[in-house]
Design a protein around this motif. Structure first.
Motif, mmCIF file in Angstrom:
data_model
loop_
_atom_site.group_PDB
_atom_site.id
_atom_site.type_symbol
_atom_site.label_atom_id
_atom_site.label_comp_id
_atom_site.label_asym_id
_atom_site.label_seq_id
_atom_site.Cartn_x
_atom_site.Cartn_y
_atom_site.Cartn_z
ATOM 1 N N LYS A 192 0.826 -1.210 0.000
ATOM 2 C CA LYS A 192 0.000 0.000 0.000
ATOM 3 C C LYS A 192 0.862 1.263 0.000
ATOM 4 N N ILE A 193 1.914 1.275 0.819
ATOM 5 C CA ILE A 193 2.750 2.473 0.935
ATOM 6 C C ILE A 193 3.569 2.687 -0.333
ATOM 7 N N ILE A 194 4.092 1.616 -0.916
ATOM 8 C CA ILE A 194 4.862 1.724 -2.162
ATOM 9 C C ILE A 194 3.998 2.295 -3.273
ATOM 10 N N GLN A 195 2.787 1.790 -3.391
ATOM 11 C CA GLN A 195 1.890 2.293 -4.429
ATOM 12 C C GLN A 195 1.551 3.764 -4.192
ATOM 13 N N ARG A 196 1.399 4.143 -2.957
ATOM 14 C CA ARG A 196 1.036 5.530 -2.611
ATOM 15 C C ARG A 196 2.162 6.517 -2.929
ATOM 16 N N LEU A 197 3.408 6.143 -2.633
ATOM 17 C CA LEU A 197 4.510 7.100 -2.732
ATOM 18 C C LEU A 197 5.305 6.998 -4.031
ATOM 19 N N CYS A 198 4.994 6.024 -4.871
ATOM 20 C CA CYS A 198 5.761 5.844 -6.109
ATOM 21 C C CYS A 198 5.428 6.942 -7.129
ATOM 22 N N ILE A 199 6.469 7.555 -7.697
ATOM 23 C CA ILE A 199 6.272 8.567 -8.741
ATOM 24 C C ILE A 199 6.979 8.176 -10.044
ATOM 25 N N ARG A 200 7.716 7.073 -10.014
ATOM 26 C CA ARG A 200 8.360 6.573 -11.231
ATOM 27 C C ARG A 200 8.592 5.078 -11.070
ATOM 28 N N TRP A 201 8.098 4.311 -12.076
ATOM 29 C CA TRP A 201 8.228 2.856 -12.041
ATOM 30 C C TRP A 201 8.698 2.424 -13.419
ATOM 31 N N GLY A 202 9.997 2.267 -13.559
ATOM 32 C CA GLY A 202 10.526 2.010 -14.895
ATOM 33 C C GLY A 202 10.290 3.229 -15.773
ATOM 34 N N ASP A 203 9.515 3.056 -16.841
ATOM 35 C CA ASP A 203 9.197 4.162 -17.744
ATOM 36 C C ASP A 203 7.867 4.824 -17.403
ATOM 37 N N LEU A 204 7.191 4.374 -16.365
ATOM 38 C CA LEU A 204 5.876 4.896 -16.003
ATOM 39 C C LEU A 204 5.974 5.856 -14.824
ATOM 40 N N VAL A 238 2.552 3.248 -10.346
ATOM 41 C CA VAL A 238 2.555 1.784 -10.362
ATOM 42 C C VAL A 238 1.202 1.279 -9.878
ATOM 43 N N GLU A 239 0.687 0.269 -10.564
ATOM 44 C CA GLU A 239 -0.557 -0.371 -10.154
ATOM 45 C C GLU A 239 -0.250 -1.436 -9.100
ATOM 46 N N GLU A 240 -1.233 -1.730 -8.281
ATOM 47 C CA GLU A 240 -1.044 -2.731 -7.238
ATOM 48 C C GLU A 240 -0.665 -4.090 -7.822
ATOM 49 N N SER A 241 -1.234 -4.432 -8.977
ATOM 50 C CA SER A 241 -0.926 -5.720 -9.600
ATOM 51 C C SER A 241 0.552 -5.844 -9.942
ATOM 52 N N GLU A 242 1.188 -4.728 -10.327
ATOM 53 C CA GLU A 242 2.619 -4.741 -10.634
ATOM 54 C C GLU A 242 3.441 -4.996 -9.366
ATOM 55 N N VAL A 243 3.035 -4.364 -8.282
ATOM 56 C CA VAL A 243 3.753 -4.562 -7.021
ATOM 57 C C VAL A 243 3.612 -6.011 -6.544
ATOM 58 N N LEU A 244 2.422 -6.575 -6.708
ATOM 59 C CA LEU A 244 2.178 -7.944 -6.266
ATOM 60 C C LEU A 244 2.984 -8.965 -7.064
ATOM 61 N N ASN A 245 3.352 -8.604 -8.286
ATOM 62 C CA ASN A 245 4.131 -9.516 -9.130
ATOM 63 C C ASN A 245 5.635 -9.376 -8.938
ATOM 64 N N LEU A 246 6.062 -8.485 -8.052
ATOM 65 C CA LEU A 246 7.489 -8.331 -7.772
ATOM 66 C C LEU A 246 8.038 -9.563 -7.051
ATOM 67 N N VAL A 293 9.591 -11.101 -3.960
ATOM 68 C CA VAL A 293 9.280 -10.614 -2.622
ATOM 69 C C VAL A 293 10.438 -9.835 -2.005
ATOM 70 N N ASN A 294 11.696 -10.193 -2.339
ATOM 71 C CA ASN A 294 12.809 -9.451 -1.734
ATOM 72 C C ASN A 294 12.912 -8.028 -2.276
ATOM 73 N N TYR A 295 12.405 -7.779 -3.495
ATOM 74 C CA TYR A 295 12.354 -6.412 -4.003
ATOM 75 C C TYR A 295 11.429 -5.569 -3.118
ATOM 76 N N LEU A 296 10.254 -6.123 -2.803
ATOM 77 C CA LEU A 296 9.296 -5.400 -1.970
ATOM 78 C C LEU A 296 9.879 -5.109 -0.596
ATOM 79 N N ILE A 297 10.531 -6.100 0.003
ATOM 80 C CA ILE A 297 11.121 -5.916 1.329
ATOM 81 C C ILE A 297 12.182 -4.814 1.294
ATOM 82 N N THR A 298 12.971 -4.783 0.231
ATOM 83 C CA THR A 298 13.999 -3.746 0.087
ATOM 84 C C THR A 298 13.373 -2.370 -0.033
ATOM 85 N N MET A 299 12.368 -2.239 -0.905
ATOM 86 C CA MET A 299 11.685 -0.950 -1.081
ATOM 87 C C MET A 299 11.057 -0.485 0.230
ATOM 88 N N GLY A 300 10.365 -1.400 0.907
ATOM 89 C CA GLY A 300 9.703 -1.024 2.162
ATOM 90 C C GLY A 300 10.689 -0.548 3.199
#
Length: 220
Positions: free
Chosen positions: A180-192, A195-203, A205-212
């Motif tokens: 939830k927090i990653i989706q809220r504060l993200c302003i750049r995701w690759g070329d976008l 980020v949609e929640e579905s993209e975060v869910l497909n990461l 898991v260690n990427y998510l832990i690092t970002m958080g």
């Protein structure tokens, strides 16, 4: 002009040398008495008593599903996670609960330890930009997060309260709260620029832990 040789099925022919090069592990370790090879694509193979199994990093969604359906049992959650993350089980491509039930307890513990390694934070380059933005550069993409503002406080606190757990009097953020927090504060995701929640869910898991971890330490 380069000519690609094809086999009888029309697939490109790969030389034995190329196959061996692709399969060379970058590191070999021993987990609970079993040999584990770690490959450049981050998959891990483990040589069990009667077969070799290969696992990739579980996604965030797979990890959440294992927790949700794991009957409050860490060992059962590990078995569900193993089924999701297994890409080769001996000569077969799929793993089932039935196949896991035939293993020795020592083998199951080794698989659990192997899967736990996928939850270790990913190596990442941090770059602080203007307006307190943080850019994280992974091996395959980068993402940028803005600073949390006063208007974000209620949302972040609600996410922590709803999804996090308390251990020894300390609040432990859960995977759901990070999503939830990653989706809220993200302003750049690759070329976008979002980020949609579905993209975060497909990461992985260690990427998510690092970002958080980076977001909470930098902005909260």
């Amino acid at each position: 002009m380069k000519v690609q040789r094809l086999d009888e099925s029309g697939s490109p022919v790969v030389s034995h040398l190329a196959k061996e090069t692709e399969l060379m592990p970058s590191e070999s370790i021993v987990v609970n008495g079993y040999n584990v090879d770690i490959f450049p694509d981050k998959t891990r193979s483990i040589q069990l008593e009667n077969l070799k199994a290969v696992f990739r990093s579980p996604t965030v969604k797979e990890s959440l599903n294992a927790i949700k359906n794991g009957k409050n049992s860490s060992s059962y959650q590990d078995r569900l996670l193993a089924i999701s993350a297994c890409i080769k089980w001996g000569d077969e491509a799929k793993l089932t609960l039935g196949k896991l039930s035939d293993l020795r307890a020592k083998e199951c513990n080794a698989i659990s330890q192997l899967l736990a390694a996928f939850f270790v934070e990913e190596s990442v380059d941090n770059q602080e930009g203007e307006n307190y933005e943080i850019t994280l550069t992974f091996s395959d993409f980068s993402c940028t997060f803005r600073d949390a503002k006063a208007t974000d406080i209620d949302f972040i606190q609600d996410s922590f309260i709803k999804f996090s757990t308390v251990q020894d009097g300390k609040q432990i953020p859960s995977l759901e709260s990070f999503v939830k927090i990653i989706q809220r504060l993200c302003i750049r995701w690759g070329d976008l620029d979002r980020v949609e929640e579905s993209e975060v869910l497909n990461l992985p898991v260690n990427y998510l832990i690092t970002m958080g971890r980076v977001i909470t330490e930098s902005f909260l």
